[in-house]
Design a protein around this motif. Structure first.
Motif, PDB file in Angstrom:
ATOM      1  N   THR A  58       0.750  -1.185   0.008  1.00 48.99           N
ATOM      2  CA  THR A  58       0.133   0.068  -0.089  1.00 48.99           C
ATOM      3  C   THR A  58       0.716   1.179  -0.008  1.00 48.99           C
ATOM      4  N   ARG A  92       0.825   3.850  -3.159  1.00 45.70           N
ATOM      5  CA  ARG A  92       0.543   5.366  -2.791  1.00 45.70           C
ATOM      6  C   ARG A  92       1.651   6.289  -3.048  1.00 45.70           C
ATOM      7  N   LEU A 147      -2.825   4.550  -6.107  1.00 40.72           N
ATOM      8  CA  LEU A 147      -3.826   4.387  -4.941  1.00 40.72           C
ATOM      9  C   LEU A 147      -4.191   5.888  -4.526  1.00 40.72           C
ATOM     10  N   VAL A 175      -6.872  -3.594  -4.411  1.00 40.61           N
ATOM     11  CA  VAL A 175      -5.562  -3.191  -5.116  1.00 40.61           C
ATOM     12  C   VAL A 175      -5.798  -3.633  -6.720  1.00 40.61           C
TER      13      VAL A 175
END
Length: 245
Positions: A164, A168, A173, A209
């Protein structure tokens, strides 16, 4: 951020599709393997289950699905790391390394844990072995639960947390989905339970995701306005046709 190549779109699509395949196979395998008696069941349930060969076939099928789920996850992890290497050629060394190690740990312990839970059913159904003593079957179940719920889930949580962060930083994301992904990762790291529903948090994270990887693939594949040819003819360049005299 470095400019992306056309191959990034196909790699992101592979990562997304393999992630969705993993989620489907993982959930199906979990449903089948969970037909085996759990730690909370009495000895009579264990004895009745292994005396009746019906549900043992489903557990064996679940065991065969687990390796395919693991293979799909390895495709997902490898393709996603390739996308991240393209988008951020110099990612955080710590997050990048932990991402790889955590993914491998998750798959290894998932294989070992599910094999322990389904070992008795597999032996009774395919090996025509005598029905095991409930204490032996319960001990194998305890080993499998420990490997999956204590160790494999923690590996999944660390993989989700580091991935993550990398996604990011790479701009794949958005903020709100990243917050949701972080919450799912923290749950996997901190949850203390042997309820199989808790394991479903990880495929849910993978689906989240994968959706944004598909979105990224479409965005990369779509031509930008600056790359479109100018429909206005160039009137400033010299003409090869000579004017009539």
């Amino acid at each position: 951020m470095e400019p992306v190549s056309p191959s990034t779109s196909s790699t992101a699509r592979i990562a997304a599709v393999s992630g969705l395949v993993f989620a489907v196979l993982f959930v199906a395998a979990l449903v089948f393997v969970h037909r085996a008696p759990t730690l909370g069941d009495p000895d009579t349930t264990y004895a009745a289950f292994y005396a009746d060969g019906g549900d043992q076939l489903f557990v064996a099928v679940g065991l065969y699905l687990v390796p395919f789920a693991g293979i799909a996850f390895l495709w997902h992890m490898t393709a996603m790391r390739d996308v991240l290497n393209t988008l951020t050629p110099t990612p955080s060394a710590m997050a990048h390394g932990l991402n790889l190690l955590a993914g491998i740990i998750f798959v290894t312990l998932l294989f070992a844990g599910t094999a322990a839970v389904g070992a008795t059913a597999f032996g009774v159904y395919f090996g025509h072995a005598p029905v095991e003593d409930p204490a032996t079957a319960r001990a194998l179940t305890a080993v499998g639960y420990g490997l999956v719920f204590v160790f494999a889930v923690r590996g999944a949580g660390m993989f989700a947390l580091t991935t993550t962060t990398l996604l990011r930083n790479a701009g794949v994301l958005p903020k709100i989905p990243a917050v949701v992904a972080y919450l799912l990762a923290v749950f996997l790291l901190l949850a203390v339970t042997n309820n199989p529903i808790a394991v479903l948090v990880f495929p849910a994270w993978v689906v989240l995701v994968s959706v944004f990887l598909l979105r990224h693939a479409r965005r990369v594949a779509a031509p930008s306005p600056g790359s479109l040819p100018d429909p206005t003819p160039d009137t400033t360049s010299p003409s090869l046709r000579s004017d009539p005299s």
